[in-house]
Design an enzyme around this catalytic site. Structure first.
Site, PDB file in Angstrom:
ATOM      1  N   GLY A  56       0.725  -1.044   0.044  1.00  0.00           N
ATOM      2  CA  GLY A  56       0.049  -0.112  -0.169  1.00  0.00           C
ATOM      3  C   GLY A  56       1.220   1.166  -0.041  1.00  0.00           C
ATOM      4  O   GLY A  56       1.886   1.391   0.752  1.00  0.00           O
ATOM      5  N   LYS A  57       0.539   2.020  -0.868  1.00  0.00           N
ATOM      6  CA  LYS A  57       1.579   3.288  -1.041  1.00  0.00           C
ATOM      7  C   LYS A  57       1.743   4.151   0.167  1.00  0.00           C
ATOM      8  O   LYS A  57       2.668   4.434   0.739  1.00  0.00           O
ATOM      9  CB  LYS A  57       1.095   4.268  -2.008  1.00  0.00           C
ATOM     10  N   GLY A  90      10.810  -7.209  -3.800  1.00  0.00           N
ATOM     11  CA  GLY A  90       9.818  -6.946  -2.859  1.00  0.00           C
ATOM     12  C   GLY A  90       9.857  -5.361  -2.318  1.00  0.00           C
ATOM     13  O   GLY A  90      10.673  -4.713  -2.829  1.00  0.00           O
ATOM     14  N   GLY A 126       8.950   4.357  -6.267  1.00  0.00           N
ATOM     15  CA  GLY A 126       8.084   5.632  -5.931  1.00  0.00           C
ATOM     16  C   GLY A 126       8.009   6.114  -4.638  1.00  0.00           C
ATOM     17  O   GLY A 126       7.902   7.199  -4.171  1.00  0.00           O
ATOM     18  N   ASP A 127       7.261   5.055  -4.109  1.00  0.00           N
ATOM     19  CA  ASP A 127       7.186   5.246  -2.531  1.00  0.00           C
ATOM     20  C   ASP A 127       8.465   5.576  -1.631  1.00  0.00           C
ATOM     21  O   ASP A 127       8.302   6.664  -0.876  1.00  0.00           O
ATOM     22  CB  ASP A 127       6.592   3.931  -1.925  1.00  0.00           C
ATOM     23  N   THR A 152       9.012  -2.215  -7.922  1.00  0.00           N
ATOM     24  CA  THR A 152       8.066  -2.067  -7.117  1.00  0.00           C
ATOM     25  C   THR A 152       8.395  -1.274  -5.886  1.00  0.00           C
ATOM     26  O   THR A 152       9.265  -1.773  -5.389  1.00  0.00           O
ATOM     27  CB  THR A 152       7.483  -3.369  -6.871  1.00  0.00           C
TER      28      THR A 152
END
Length: 311
Positions: free
Chosen positions: A41-42, A289, A253-254, A250
């Site tokens: 979850g971002k 991950g 960006g967060d 993945t």
């Protein structure tokens, strides 16, 4: 140095990841490998990333009353994220995401946001005292726009720097955009924000300048391995990315957005903050991950010391 306070209003979801040679077509079954299940979850990712970078990190969100929701509580306890404003509901399930990663580290994601869809203005308002004493408050669009808008409005009300990571992107109301100090889209998200098709051919620099001029927002566009573009009152600046061996993009960006928030909360200037964030985003690409790939402060500081300069 005072420990920076960062509050994230956003999403929690459990991610389930598989590696495959390619995306399947409908009706086809492929053999995958390296299955992994873990928290995502971002919003949650950004709160954890901020904590690992040394911030006093607060997460405001919602989970279901189920076993997947328990993963969130365990995560925040282990990572030192304050979850005082994490709400549990029996109405629906905890959010979940299914992620497919190809051999080049590119990914595709399908989400069921579950409990995140119930986050509203009232829930955000209950966290007003925490937002008010924060250095930076940030939000994402994996929650209803009204909740993200309230987050930005409360930040502006209390003089707290507001950052929006508009992902997944959607057109936003003008009054919300007026409460955002800094917006961090990628190239696709920028186009959607401007009411265009995701693959529209208008140059990214032109769109970022238009967004800045229309709403007075500082715009940072992330370009993956091509770096970052900053549009602010001083014009347009370009930044190189840090070259790394990409394993899985993945969560990159967060990692970038969280590090940007922490750096600004610590008082770094915007140029240094972007470069610091770029280092954290790059490191997140080097491991498989999301949570396992989020770097420690020491790792980011080492990379930041040899960072490429702005173009």
């Amino acid at each position: 140095m005072k420990r920076p306070v960062v509050t994230v209003v956003g999403s929690f979801a459990v991610g389930m990841t598989l590696c495959t040679q390619r995306m399947p077509v409908f009706g086809e079954t492929l053999v995958g490998s390296r299955f992994d299940m873990g928290p995502g979850g971002k919003g949650s990712n950004q709160a954890v990333a901020a904590a690992r970078l040394g911030a006093e990190s607060h997460f405001v969100g919602m989970i279901g009353s189920d076993r997947l929701g328990e993963i969130a509580r365990i995560l925040y306890k282990e990572e030192g994220v304050n979850a005082e404003h994490l709400v549990e509901t029996a109405t629906t399930s905890t959010g979940v995401g299914f992620i497919i990663v190809n051999p080049q580290g590119k990914n595709g994601i399908i989400l069921d946001m579950g409990a995140n869809k119930l986050i509203d203005r009232r829930l955000v308002t209950k966290a007003q005292s925490t937002i008010a004493r924060s250095d930076v408050v940030l939000s994402v669009l994996e929650i209803p726009v009204e909740a993200a808008a309230e987050t930005m409005a409360l930040g502006r009300k209390h003089g707290v720097r507001t950052i929006l990571n508009p992902a997944p992107a959607s057109p936003l109301p003008d009054d919300m955009l007026g409460d955002i100090d800094l917006i961090v889209p990628n190239e696709t998200e920028l186009r959607i924000l401007m009411g265009l098709a995701p693959d529209d051919g208008v140059p990214t620099r032109e769109l970022a300048r238009e967004l800045k001029e229309k709403y007075g927002i500082t715009v940072i566009v992330t370009l993956g391995e091509a770096g970052m573009i900053l549009v602010d009152a001083n014009g347009i600046s370009e930044f190189e990315s840090m070259p790394v061996g990409v394993v899985d993009t993945t969560g990159a960006g967060d990692a970038f957005t969280a590090a940007l928030a922490v750096a600004l909360a610590e008082g770094k200037n915007l140029t240094d903050a972007i470069q610091f964030a770029g280092c954290n985003g790059a490191l997140a690409c080097t491991k498989y991950g999301v949570i396992p790939s989020l770097a420690s402060r020491a790792e980011v500081d080492r990379l930041f010391a040899i960072r490429p300069r702005s173009i």
